[in-house]
Design a protein around this motif. Sequence first.
Motif, mmCIF file in Angstrom:
data_model
loop_
_atom_site.group_PDB
_atom_site.id
_atom_site.type_symbol
_atom_site.label_atom_id
_atom_site.label_comp_id
_atom_site.label_asym_id
_atom_site.label_seq_id
_atom_site.Cartn_x
_atom_site.Cartn_y
_atom_site.Cartn_z
ATOM 1 N N UNK A 170 0.888 -1.158 0.000
ATOM 2 C CA UNK A 170 0.000 0.000 0.000
ATOM 3 C C UNK A 170 0.929 1.211 0.000
ATOM 4 N N UNK A 171 1.468 1.516 -1.171
ATOM 5 C CA UNK A 171 2.485 2.561 -1.299
ATOM 6 C C UNK A 171 1.793 3.874 -1.660
ATOM 7 N N UNK A 172 2.070 4.965 -0.922
ATOM 8 C CA UNK A 172 1.322 6.206 -1.096
ATOM 9 C C UNK A 172 1.760 7.021 -2.305
ATOM 10 N N UNK A 173 0.872 7.887 -2.748
ATOM 11 C CA UNK A 173 1.140 8.701 -3.937
ATOM 12 C C UNK A 173 2.292 9.670 -3.739
ATOM 13 N N UNK A 174 2.524 10.111 -2.483
ATOM 14 C CA UNK A 174 3.582 11.090 -2.233
ATOM 15 C C UNK A 174 4.967 10.556 -2.598
ATOM 16 N N UNK A 175 5.117 9.231 -2.537
ATOM 17 C CA UNK A 175 6.433 8.631 -2.789
ATOM 18 C C UNK A 175 6.365 7.584 -3.905
ATOM 19 N N UNK A 176 5.409 7.749 -4.803
ATOM 20 C CA UNK A 176 5.232 6.725 -5.838
ATOM 21 C C UNK A 176 6.429 6.661 -6.777
ATOM 22 N N UNK A 177 7.147 7.762 -6.943
ATOM 23 C CA UNK A 177 8.345 7.717 -7.780
ATOM 24 C C UNK A 177 9.406 6.818 -7.163
ATOM 25 N N UNK A 178 9.500 6.827 -5.835
ATOM 26 C CA UNK A 178 10.420 5.906 -5.153
ATOM 27 C C UNK A 178 10.035 4.459 -5.455
ATOM 28 N N UNK A 179 8.745 4.182 -5.363
ATOM 29 C CA UNK A 179 8.218 2.836 -5.626
ATOM 30 C C UNK A 179 8.688 2.315 -6.981
ATOM 31 N N UNK A 180 8.513 3.137 -8.007
ATOM 32 C CA UNK A 180 8.860 2.710 -9.357
ATOM 33 C C UNK A 180 10.362 2.462 -9.495
ATOM 34 N N UNK A 181 11.148 3.347 -8.931
ATOM 35 C CA UNK A 181 12.604 3.203 -9.018
ATOM 36 C C UNK A 181 13.083 1.991 -8.235
ATOM 37 N N UNK A 182 12.541 1.811 -7.038
ATOM 38 C CA UNK A 182 12.980 0.709 -6.175
ATOM 39 C C UNK A 182 12.627 -0.648 -6.761
ATOM 40 N N UNK A 183 11.449 -0.775 -7.365
ATOM 41 C CA UNK A 183 11.093 -2.042 -7.981
ATOM 42 C C UNK A 183 12.067 -2.406 -9.093
ATOM 43 N N UNK A 184 12.405 -1.427 -9.917
ATOM 44 C CA UNK A 184 13.351 -1.689 -11.012
ATOM 45 C C UNK A 184 14.747 -1.987 -10.461
ATOM 46 N N UNK A 185 15.130 -1.270 -9.419
ATOM 47 C CA UNK A 185 16.452 -1.506 -8.822
ATOM 48 C C UNK A 185 16.565 -2.917 -8.254
ATOM 49 N N UNK A 186 15.516 -3.371 -7.547
ATOM 50 C CA UNK A 186 15.555 -4.719 -6.970
ATOM 51 C C UNK A 186 15.657 -5.777 -8.077
ATOM 52 N N UNK A 187 15.008 -5.532 -9.207
ATOM 53 C CA UNK A 187 15.082 -6.478 -10.321
ATOM 54 C C UNK A 187 16.471 -6.474 -10.948
ATOM 55 N N UNK A 188 17.020 -5.296 -11.198
ATOM 56 C CA UNK A 188 18.321 -5.188 -11.868
ATOM 57 C C UNK A 188 19.430 -5.782 -11.018
#
Length: 260
Positions: A170-188
């Motif tokens: 349940x990731x909030x809109x205020x930090x949604x850019x972090x969410x997107x970056x972190x998901x890609x980082x964990x995959x890479x």
Amino acid sequence: MREMNMISAIGQLRISPDRDVNLMKALSLIKRAIQVNAKLVVLPELFNTGFYPKNYELVEDNIEDEIDLILKLSERRDITIVGSVAEKENGKLYNSAVVIHRGEILGKYRKTHLFPLTEERKYFSTGNELKVVDTPVGKIGLMICYEVRFPEIARYLVRKGAEILAIPAEFPKERINHWKILLKARAIENQCFVFGANCAEGEDAYPGSSMIVDPWGNVLVEGGDRQEIIMAEIDIGEVEKTRRKFPFLRDFRNDLFSGL
């Protein structure tokens, strides 16, 4: 024999203050995944209760009873279901990710890092064990929401064999850019598939943006800001191929971190 090429899905749920409605919505999204022959579907964090304290009082004492309808739906279906629910045991409440297949809970993970900026620590107890679950679709490492910020957790799970990281949130809109970056980082950095299942809309206006990311960091599909199911075809064999072609994980020097 496990699937290699498969349709996979994320059920981006609109979580409401009504626990029973949430469970019905989860069932509906799972049914939609079944209709397209998906072999894996990941649901958001606390898809039964949301972070609504009045719902915590309604949670069944047995987790099988709490998600009974989902277990029954999966009995004759060849689909692996992952999601986080509020679980009660011996009077304590846990934020637990469950992995379900054919009417059984294959594995369960209780969130080990509770978010400090809300009242999560007031209501929930912490788990003490990280978990990788062997499933028909591959080995799934479990993390929940805030834990995407801890690369050490993801790396530990991958070292224990994880080919997929499933992250209900349940990731909030205020930090949604972090969410997107972190998901890609964990995959890479771990050369694995990452399924980030966020919720959408609701009273807290969650922004969605659920994502399935491949081992090279490519976003295969991204959700919008409404309740929906998103899908992508993945080849679990790409994990081994990527790690073999680019053997970066082998170069990690444990000796430099022995004091940590």
